[in-house]
Design a protein around this motif. Sequence first.
Motif, mmCIF file in Angstrom:
data_model
loop_
_atom_site.group_PDB
_atom_site.id
_atom_site.type_symbol
_atom_site.label_atom_id
_atom_site.label_comp_id
_atom_site.label_asym_id
_atom_site.label_seq_id
_atom_site.Cartn_x
_atom_site.Cartn_y
_atom_site.Cartn_z
ATOM 1 N N ILE A 1 0.789 -1.228 0.000
ATOM 2 C CA ILE A 1 0.000 0.000 0.000
ATOM 3 C C ILE A 1 0.827 1.286 0.000
ATOM 4 O O ILE A 1 0.372 2.320 -0.482
ATOM 5 N N SER A 2 2.053 1.257 0.490
ATOM 6 C CA SER A 2 2.860 2.478 0.514
ATOM 7 C C SER A 2 3.363 2.861 -0.878
ATOM 8 O O SER A 2 3.869 3.954 -1.075
ATOM 9 N N LYS B 1 -7.581 3.886 -3.903
ATOM 10 C CA LYS B 1 -8.642 4.068 -2.906
ATOM 11 C C LYS B 1 -9.833 3.176 -3.252
ATOM 12 O O LYS B 1 -10.982 3.545 -3.053
ATOM 13 N N THR C 1 -10.201 -0.712 3.105
ATOM 14 C CA THR C 1 -8.916 -0.557 3.802
ATOM 15 C C THR C 1 -8.078 0.535 3.156
ATOM 16 O O THR C 1 -7.483 1.368 3.845
ATOM 17 N N GLU C 2 -8.028 0.550 1.831
ATOM 18 C CA GLU C 2 -7.259 1.569 1.108
ATOM 19 C C GLU C 2 -7.823 2.968 1.349
ATOM 20 O O GLU C 2 -7.072 3.930 1.540
ATOM 21 N N TYR D 1 -6.861 3.969 4.844
ATOM 22 C CA TYR D 1 -5.421 4.224 4.870
ATOM 23 C C TYR D 1 -5.104 5.600 4.288
ATOM 24 O O TYR D 1 -4.345 6.381 4.879
ATOM 25 N N GLN D 2 -5.686 5.924 3.129
ATOM 26 C CA GLN D 2 -5.382 7.188 2.464
ATOM 27 C C GLN D 2 -5.930 8.379 3.252
ATOM 28 O O GLN D 2 -5.291 9.438 3.305
ATOM 29 N N LYS E 1 -3.641 8.771 6.245
ATOM 30 C CA LYS E 1 -2.357 9.281 5.754
ATOM 31 C C LYS E 1 -2.434 10.784 5.520
ATOM 32 O O LYS E 1 -1.521 11.521 5.911
ATOM 33 N N ASP F 1 -1.466 3.666 13.779
ATOM 34 C CA ASP F 1 -0.829 2.453 13.278
ATOM 35 C C ASP F 1 -1.359 1.195 13.956
ATOM 36 O O ASP F 1 -1.449 0.135 13.339
ATOM 37 N N TYR G 1 -4.499 0.050 12.045
ATOM 38 C CA TYR G 1 -4.214 -0.484 10.712
ATOM 39 C C TYR G 1 -3.471 -1.815 10.795
ATOM 40 O O TYR G 1 -3.821 -2.781 10.096
#
Length: 277
Positions: A50-51, A56, A60-61, A64-65, A68, A229, A232
């Motif tokens: 994912i990094s 998106k 989960t994506e 995460y975004q 972030k 973190d 996630y």
Amino acid sequence: MADQKHFISCKDYLVSGEEFDLFWHPEFEILETKPVPPALDFYYSSDQYISHTDSKETITEKIYQKVKEYMLGKKISWIRHYKTSGKLLDVGAGTGDFLNCARKNHFEIHGVEPSDSARGMAMRKNISLAKKYEELNIKKFDVICLWHVLEHVKDPKAELDKLAGLLEKDGLLVVAVPNFKSFDAEHYKEHWAAYDVPRHLFHFSQNGIQSLFSKQGFKLITKKPLVFDSFYVSLLSEKNSTGSSNYFKAIINGLKSNLKAKSSTEYSSITYFFQKR
């Protein structure tokens, strides 16, 4: 190998399904992944890494975004407490989002990223990244950041020597790594997603990283927890252990980890701020 004690065995859930062993480092409170595959690039060849993506598409994506985006501002505010401008180097810059935020906050930005695809995505944001240190056209930096990068490095001591040479005398070195002494690490054990073998070659405790940096000539200024973190990592760990994403359990365990860390300080991931001695 005889002087190293075995700690735990973990599986690569992302790419190969292979199993790797973690051993105590003979000098520091750090774990080492063994064996180290000769062709590590293969283990990064997943669209789920994912990094290296701005995707998106999944829940989960999307989470995460969003997180972030929020944390980019927090990270810059932490740095601006010590440095409000200057030359900033992001090592393992990914798709360039942190550098983009740093640029908006008056830093002169530079970055290193070995992944061709991630550098391509950064270029579309008008951020040019070097593939390796030798391609940098600046020799000294006021701020150097490694956001979840040091755990990927084959030789942390050699890396710190290199960074010390790139850092200005009063410069700031910012390093974020997972903490294998956190509650979520102890709860999920071999399924803990932040072991992420074999991409993570080293695994750090607070004592371990502070001893390593001290021996390499750095002084710790402060630490900041990365509280998101735990959620996630717990979400990924649930999938590792049960085969499915259990958002409820992940949230509960992520919350437990942060609450326990309020007294123990053992957060899932920690950002360390160092200066050269």
